[in-house]
Design a protein around this motif. Structure first.
Motif, PDB file in Angstrom:
ATOM      1  N   LEU A   1       0.794  -1.225   0.000  1.00 12.95           N
ATOM      2  CA  LEU A   1       0.000   0.000   0.000  1.00 12.95           C
ATOM      3  C   LEU A   1       0.832   1.284   0.000  1.00 12.95           C
ATOM      4  N   MET A   2       2.134   1.168   0.254  1.00 11.39           N
ATOM      5  CA  MET A   2       3.001   2.356   0.299  1.00 11.39           C
ATOM      6  C   MET A   2       4.186   2.178  -0.649  1.00 11.39           C
ATOM      7  N   ASP A   3       3.885   1.759  -1.878  1.00 14.58           N
ATOM      8  CA  ASP A   3       4.948   1.492  -2.844  1.00 14.58           C
ATOM      9  C   ASP A   3       5.838   2.700  -3.091  1.00 14.58           C
ATOM     10  N   ASP A   4       5.249   3.893  -3.099  1.00 11.96           N
ATOM     11  CA  ASP A   4       6.043   5.089  -3.369  1.00 11.96           C
ATOM     12  C   ASP A   4       7.043   5.336  -2.247  1.00 11.96           C
ATOM     13  N   TYR A   5       6.629   5.151  -1.006  1.00 14.30           N
ATOM     14  CA  TYR A   5       7.551   5.315   0.127  1.00 14.30           C
ATOM     15  C   TYR A   5       8.607   4.205   0.129  1.00 14.30           C
ATOM     16  N   VAL A   6       8.162   2.975  -0.087  1.00 15.22           N
ATOM     17  CA  VAL A   6       9.085   1.838  -0.056  1.00 15.22           C
ATOM     18  C   VAL A   6      10.148   1.981  -1.146  1.00 15.22           C
ATOM     19  N   SER A   7       9.776   2.507  -2.286  1.00 13.77           N
ATOM     20  CA  SER A   7      10.743   2.689  -3.369  1.00 13.77           C
ATOM     21  C   SER A   7      11.838   3.677  -2.973  1.00 13.77           C
ATOM     22  N   ILE A   8      11.455   4.758  -2.302  1.00 13.56           N
ATOM     23  CA  ILE A   8      12.460   5.719  -1.830  1.00 13.56           C
ATOM     24  C   ILE A   8      13.384   5.063  -0.808  1.00 13.56           C
ATOM     25  N   LEU A   9      12.805   4.343   0.129  1.00 15.79           N
ATOM     26  CA  LEU A   9      13.606   3.652   1.139  1.00 15.79           C
ATOM     27  C   LEU A   9      14.590   2.687   0.485  1.00 15.79           C
ATOM     28  N   TYR A  10      14.116   1.932  -0.478  1.00 17.57           N
ATOM     29  CA  TYR A  10      14.961   0.966  -1.182  1.00 17.57           C
ATOM     30  C   TYR A  10      16.100   1.654  -1.926  1.00 17.57           C
ATOM     31  N   LEU A  11      15.775   2.697  -2.685  1.00 17.92           N
ATOM     32  CA  LEU A  11      16.802   3.391  -3.458  1.00 17.92           C
ATOM     33  C   LEU A  11      17.829   4.067  -2.559  1.00 17.92           C
ATOM     34  N   LYS A  12      17.372   4.610  -1.421  1.00 16.64           N
ATOM     35  CA  LYS A  12      18.308   5.235  -0.483  1.00 16.64           C
ATOM     36  C   LYS A  12      19.253   4.214   0.141  1.00 16.64           C
TER      37      LYS A  12
ATOM     38  N   SER B   1       4.727   6.117  -9.646  1.00 15.29           N
ATOM     39  CA  SER B   1       3.964   5.758  -8.448  1.00 15.29           C
ATOM     40  C   SER B   1       2.603   5.206  -8.833  1.00 15.29           C
ATOM     41  N   PHE B   2       2.474   4.819 -10.117  1.00 14.53           N
ATOM     42  CA  PHE B   2       1.250   4.169 -10.573  1.00 14.53           C
ATOM     43  C   PHE B   2       1.557   3.058 -11.586  1.00 14.53           C
ATOM     44  N   LEU B   3       2.138   3.439 -12.723  1.00 15.01           N
ATOM     45  CA  LEU B   3       2.422   2.437 -13.746  1.00 15.01           C
ATOM     46  C   LEU B   3       3.521   1.469 -13.307  1.00 15.01           C
ATOM     47  N   GLN B   4       4.497   1.990 -12.602  1.00 14.72           N
ATOM     48  CA  GLN B   4       5.640   1.189 -12.176  1.00 14.72           C
ATOM     49  C   GLN B   4       6.195   1.754 -10.879  1.00 14.72           C
ATOM     50  N   PHE B   5       6.892   0.906 -10.119  1.00 15.84           N
ATOM     51  CA  PHE B   5       7.545   1.338  -8.885  1.00 15.84           C
ATOM     52  C   PHE B   5       8.997   0.880  -8.924  1.00 15.84           C
ATOM     53  N   PRO B   6       9.943   1.751  -8.597  1.00 15.61           N
ATOM     54  CA  PRO B   6      11.369   1.366  -8.651  1.00 15.61           C
ATOM     55  C   PRO B   6      11.702   0.142  -7.816  1.00 15.61           C
ATOM     56  N   TYR B   7      10.895  -0.093  -6.782  1.00 21.31           N
ATOM     57  CA  TYR B   7      11.172  -1.213  -5.875  1.00 21.31           C
ATOM     58  C   TYR B   7      10.895  -2.569  -6.526  1.00 21.31           C
TER      59      TYR B   7
ATOM     60  N   ASN C   1       2.898   3.502 -25.522  1.00 19.18           N
ATOM     61  CA  ASN C   1       3.982   3.040 -26.391  1.00 19.18           C
ATOM     62  C   ASN C   1       5.323   3.198 -25.673  1.00 19.18           C
ATOM     63  N   LYS C   2       5.370   2.680 -24.446  1.00 16.62           N
ATOM     64  CA  LYS C   2       6.501   2.925 -23.559  1.00 16.62           C
ATOM     65  C   LYS C   2       6.701   1.723 -22.652  1.00 16.62           C
ATOM     66  N   PHE C   3       7.953   1.468 -22.263  1.00 14.12           N
ATOM     67  CA  PHE C   3       8.225   0.430 -21.280  1.00 14.12           C
ATOM     68  C   PHE C   3       9.101   0.993 -20.172  1.00 14.12           C
ATOM     69  N   LEU C   4       8.928   0.463 -18.953  1.00 15.34           N
ATOM     70  CA  LEU C   4       9.634   0.938 -17.771  1.00 15.34           C
ATOM     71  C   LEU C   4      10.389  -0.222 -17.121  1.00 15.34           C
ATOM     72  N   ILE C   5      11.647   0.007 -16.807  1.00 15.94           N
ATOM     73  CA  ILE C   5      12.481  -0.996 -16.150  1.00 15.94           C
ATOM     74  C   ILE C   5      12.803  -0.496 -14.736  1.00 15.94           C
ATOM     75  N   PRO C   6      12.410  -1.239 -13.707  1.00 20.19           N
ATOM     76  CA  PRO C   6      12.614  -0.769 -12.330  1.00 20.19           C
ATOM     77  C   PRO C   6      14.031  -1.051 -11.823  1.00 20.19           C
ATOM     78  N   HIS C   7      14.415  -0.335 -10.780  1.00 19.93           N
ATOM     79  CA  HIS C   7      15.719  -0.567 -10.160  1.00 19.93           C
ATOM     80  C   HIS C   7      15.819  -1.951  -9.549  1.00 19.93           C
ATOM     81  N   GLY C   8      14.699  -2.460  -9.068  1.00 23.60           N
ATOM     82  CA  GLY C   8      14.720  -3.770  -8.439  1.00 23.60           C
ATOM     83  C   GLY C   8      15.176  -4.879  -9.367  1.00 23.60           C
ATOM     84  N   ALA C   9      15.092  -4.653 -10.675  1.00 21.68           N
ATOM     85  CA  ALA C   9      15.534  -5.661 -11.642  1.00 21.68           C
ATOM     86  C   ALA C   9      17.039  -5.626 -11.873  1.00 21.68           C
ATOM     87  N   MET C  10      17.691  -4.586 -11.382  1.00 18.27           N
ATOM     88  CA  MET C  10      19.137  -4.444 -11.633  1.00 18.27           C
ATOM     89  C   MET C  10      19.946  -5.169 -10.568  1.00 18.27           C
ATOM     90  N   SER C  11      19.668  -6.433 -10.415  1.00 19.53           N
ATOM     91  CA  SER C  11      20.375  -7.286  -9.467  1.00 19.53           C
ATOM     92  C   SER C  11      20.274  -8.713  -9.985  1.00 19.53           C
TER      93      SER C  11
END
Length: 1010
Positions: A654-665, A771-777, A788-798
């Protein structure tokens, strides 16, 4: 007594001595050799884990004016000829000569379709989709390419101590693919201290053998000797024992020959990558591979993944698990004074504190949450009470009540979410779908009960040794959830909860109280049974939503009965309550409606009950609201309330936007990595444009027009912070550390308010993207057909998608394949409905039509499988659900490889001092520690290992409800229909009808070739 103690002491001492001796023996016994093990002692046939001859190759590293090289690839059956001139799978490798003949241990299981043998099947283990301890396993996959849906039809909950995660999945966003510097810097192979090697390759193919003769002419400038380090056990080996720069001149007749030529020349210069990362990647890949002599042309999944199947210690790498570990640690030990994340910490800490609250207090707090909605049970449904209280108000606004529930993220009958507009891709539309939200705090009780029954039947079939018909038992499972024991379990829980919460206690007459209770539950049971008969299956729901099969109506048309006939509330008023503002032009306000005919029947059922007795409809609605609150806050199914996993599931759901910031930090500085990913995205787009431009497609111009508009993005920490700040500015949310139920309500409201605020934004806004279509986490790429767009999250870079410091071909097999896969969804059967600017059917090329029909036919087969645990089963797939994913997989493998072999010439050295984590030198093409596997073969092995599962058991729900194929079928069908794979492993033997062969494959590539 003393004698007994003495005997006991002696016995214990003896056991201790024996234990120590066993430990010493185990320490002295060397690790067993595995196939491709680089240790010198493992070259001796007696150390191999299978019978048969094995001749290890000997490597020479001398630069001579003229050298002819011949190599055999991975080991084959002992019955095959050992001579390179006769071997059906010959290939070349610089400066080495190898002859291998080995026997094949019979595989423990078989997989047969109506037309071929593929091998065992296994279910992929994801962080939210695990068969060992859960009902469902999720995705992905590798890449989860789903259409523009948020919280829609996410039926993959986890049970029995597994995480439930509702992914908001869609497809991706806009990004200007322009050069980051004013000019391009092309890497120059010429160096004053390096040999210049001109390589000319001639590929001569015969029916049974491919012979490549390579003439290498060396012009020495300062150095004319290449030294190769042979000893792999030395701790301080140089990162690259020989620096070789090459200039490739190839004259080819086909694309496949071009791939192979580059691989066997530049890619295989003989250099070995001796860095710590390379050794670790090689070791990991070797562990995952089957140690037996499995022929990759017979069963590539078993060949690539057999080493970890049903192994209690080895598990496949999972990037979401990696992200979860980082995030859990940050949630536990993070800075509580961080103002940016104070709401996240408050929610998480209050949830943990809730674990110490006793049950009676939980009931009191849950009751307050129930009453916060503003409604209570209406006794006026009872005739006796009605007579005794004629003056009590009876009005109940069904539309307003539904809107208030939906604003609290609860959707009992239908859901209203957002999607890209049909007519203008810069705007969002509302869309109406069947209920989609699944709580992150608990699991669906009906599904839990029915899946347990399914597991019992599966175990019985295993013991009896008979084939288990998956489709038949899935049908039984669905009936159980809708009408059988699953529904009964729900109704029993509702009966308990209404009494424990004492929600009818205000009715003084106990007889009337019982009558109101029983009547409401009885009518709810009847209504849910009627719903079950008209509601489509989950596979059908997913197929319809993913394929964008909807009708569009204005609010005026809906309220006039054009869409559903008469409905028990005004849709305009409902939407205005939901959004919080008046709609001035309802005739222009469009809603995308999925399952129009189903909704007509559902509204008829609701209208009948509501029209006949309004108070009864009110009580039915409140029973559903009460069930939701009770299951979340009092008696969650799965994780105990207040446990770490319960709280973690809640905040990540429910807090994907917050969790993504925490993860990236929590990650180290990633600017260089982000540059590498953007470079890889741009390169893959550029390579595809080049190939489409020179293709034979009749619709080439339409493809090019769409491709030129397509963009891909990766989120940065700054972009994620901007999105979060926008959300915080628009939606005020003050959470405290001591009131979890209160925080729970605020969080549910916040989720919906954020969603409907984004509805008013442009689709290109970073808040809409991240914070809707995709989340960095998250760890899976998504594609937006409408944008006509694709998004790659940071979580995939592992791992397993990306290893910083590994050779580029390893990362192109991972995250490069994910990028290509998402890009190619733009050209699958659904992507062809969008021309890059709006929803408009594009002309489908005959090549793609033929391929789709060919693959659909293969997917329609009945598959018979045996697991290594003795489970025998058969099933048929829903081809229309799986087809787009298989199409994207097939073309992505070749596109990512093609981008890799072109990468050295397209590097932008000014902004990219490293590429794929390695210096921009030929070191990118250094080999891993393989004895007999070339880089193209390594690339295919790595793409397969991204899908590996830890179990050979089949998950019924993954097979029947997920658009991704089961891992083994996904891998084997992918390579079975890939010419490049068949060339790499020389699978074109016509002597064995069970092996893969070009004559029996489905060709697919938007570029017009395979």
């Amino acid at each position: 007594m003393a004698g007994a103690n003495k005997r006991t002491t002696c016995a214990l001492a003896t056991v201790a001595i024996i234990f120590i001796i066993v430990i010493i023996i185990l320490c002295l016994v060397p690790d067993p050799c595995r196939r491709h093990d680089p240790r010198p002692e493992c070259k001796d046939p007696k150390h191999l884990p299978f019978e048969g001859d094995f001749t290890g190759h000997q490597t020479t590293a001398t630069a001579t004016p003229s050298t002819t090289v011949t190599t055999t690839p991975p080991s084959r059956k002992a019955t095959e000829p050992t001579s390179t001139s006769q071997h059906p799978s010959s290939s070349t490798s610089s400066s080495m000569e190898t002859t291998i003949a080995s026997s094949t241990s019979s595989a423990s299981s078989t997989w047969s379709t109506e037309e071929s043998i593929l091998g065992d099947t296994n279910t992929t283990e994801y962080s939210t989709y695990t068969t060992e301890s859960s009902l469902f396993t999720g995705d992905d996959s590798s890449t989860t390419s789903v259409s523009d849906i948020t919280d829609t039809t996410n039926v993959f909950e986890t049970f029995e101590n597994e995480t439930t995660t509702t992914d908001s999945t869609t497809r991706t966003t806009e990004f200007e693919t322009e050069s980051t510097t004013g000019e391009d810097y092309y890497w120059d192979y010429n160096d004053n201290t390096t040999d210049i090697i001109s390589t000319t390759l001639e590929v001569n193919e015969t029916e049974n053998a491919t012979e490549i003769s390579t003439t290498v002419s060396v012009e020495a400038t300062n150095v004319t000797e290449i030294s190769t380090t042979e000893t792999l056990e030395t701790e301080h080996t140089t990162e690259m024992s020989s620096t070789v720069t090459t200039e490739i001149t190839t004259e080819v007749t086909t694309e496949v020959q071009s791939y192979l030529e580059v691989t066997r020349s530049t890619v295989e210069s003989g250099a070995i990558c001796n860095t710590t990362v390379c050794k670790e990647v090689a070791r990991r890949m070797l562990d995952i591979m089957d140690p037996r002599d499995i022929d990759p042309c017979d069963d590539f999944y078993q060949y690539a993944c057999g080493g970890i199947l049903d192994d209690p210690f080895l598990k496949p790498e999972n990037p979401q698990v990696f992200a979860d570990i980082i995030t859990k640690e940050a949630l536990t030990y993070g800075d509580r004074e961080d103002e940016e994340l104070e709401n996240l910490y408050a929610m998480y800490d209050s949830c943990l504190n809730y674990g110490s609250v006793n049950n009676s207090q939980r009931l009191i707090r849950a009751t307050k949450v129930f009453e916060e909605l503003g409604y209570k049970f209406n006794p006026m449904s009872n005739g006796e009470y009605n007579k005794a209280h004629p003056d009590e108000p009876q009005e109940f606004d069904l539309g307003k009540a539904l809107a208030e529930m939906m604003k609290r993220h609860f959707t009992p009958f239908f859901d209203i979410i957002i999607d890209v507009s049909n007519h203008n891709k810069s705007e969002f539309n509302l869309k109406m779908v069947l209920p989609s939200f699944t709580s992150p705090f608990t699991n669906d009780r009906a599904k839990f009960v029915c899946f347990a029954a399914y597991k019992r039947k599966a175990e019985e079939a295993k013991l009896e040794g008979v084939y288990f018909d998956v489709n038949l038992h899935y049908k039984d499972y669905v009936n159980c959830t809708k009408l059988g024991f699953g529904l009964q379990a729900r109704m029993q829980q509702i009966g308990r909860s209404i009494k424990e919460l004492d929600l009818l206690g205000f009715i003084e007459n106990s007889i009337i109280r019982e009558q109101v209770d029983s009547e409401a539950r009885q009518e709810l049971d009847i209504m849910l049974g009627k719903f079950a008969k008209v509601t489509p299956s989950i596979p059908q729901i997913r197929k319809t939503v993913l394929n964008k099969e909807y009708d569009e109506f204005s609010l005026t048309e809906i309220d006039a009965g054009v869409a559903f006939g008469d409905i028990p509330f005004k849709m305009q008023g409902f939407i205005e309550t939901l959004l919080g503002y008046a709609i001035s032009k309802p005739e222009q306000f469009k809603i995308q409606v999925y399952f129009k005919d189903v909704f007509k029947q559902l509204f008829d059922i609701i209208y009948e009950t509501h029209f006949d007795q309004e108070p009864l409809m009110q009580n039915i609605m409140l029973l559903l609201w009460m069930e939701h609150i009770y299951d979340d806050l009092v008696s969650p199914l799965g994780k105990p309330a207040g446990s770490q996993d319960y709280c973690f599931n809640g905040v990540t759901g429910l807090m994907d936007d917050y969790v993504s910031i925490l993860y990236l930090k929590s990650l180290p500085e990633r600017n260089t990595l982000e540059n590498q990913m953007n470079h890889m995205i741009n390169l893959i787009l550029e390579v595809m444009e080049s190939q489409v431009g020179s293709s034979v497609l009749k619709s080439r111009d339409d493809f090019m027009e769409k491709l030129e508009k397509m963009t891909g993005e990766i989120a940065t920490l700054e972009e994620a912070k901007k999105a979060l700040q926008r959300n915080k500015n628009d939606v005020k949310m003050d959470l405290t550390k001591n009131d979890f139920p209160g925080n729970y309500v605020n969080l549910m409201k916040n989720y919906r308010e954020r969603l409907y605020n984004i509805f008013r934004e442009e689709t290109s806004d970073n808040r809409a993207l991240w914070s809707f279509l995709q989340f960095p986490y998250r760890n899976t790429g998504v594609t937006s057909y409408g944008l006509n767009k694709f998004l790659i999250p940071h979580g995939a870079m592992s791992p397993p998608y990306f290893y910083e410091g590994a050779p580029a071909y390893i990362n192109y097999a991972g995250i490069g394949h994910m990028i290509a896969h998402e890009l190619l969804h733009g050209f699958d059967t659904t992507g062809m409905k969008f021309n890059g600017a709006r929803k408009m059917e594009m002309t489908r090329d005959p090549i793609l039509i033929d391929t789709s029909e060919c693959l659909a036919e293969k997917l329609s087969n009945t598959f018979y499988m045996n697991s290594s645990t003795g489970f025998r089963y058969n099933f048929r797939l829903n081809a229309s659900l799986n087809l787009d994913e298989l199409l994207a997989d097939l073309a992505a493998t070749n596109l990512a490889w093609d981008a890799y072999i072109k990468a050295p010439r397209l590097r932008t050295a000014a902004i990219l001092p490293t590429y794929g984590g390695m210096p921009t030198t030929l070191y990118d093409q250094a080999l891993l520690h393989w004895e007999d596997i070339n880089i193209l073969q390594t690339y295919f092995i790595k793409t397969a290992q991204n899908q590996c599962s830890s179990t050979s058991e089949l998950d019924i729900l993954r097979v029947m409800e997920n658009e991704h194929l089961p891992p083994k079928l996904r891998v084997n069908l992918g390579v079975k229909n890939n010419k490049l794979f068949m060339k790499a492993f020389n699978c074109n033997s016509k002597t064995d009808p069970m092996r893969m062969h070009e004559d029996n494959i489905c060709y697919f590539s938007p570029m017009g070739y395979n």
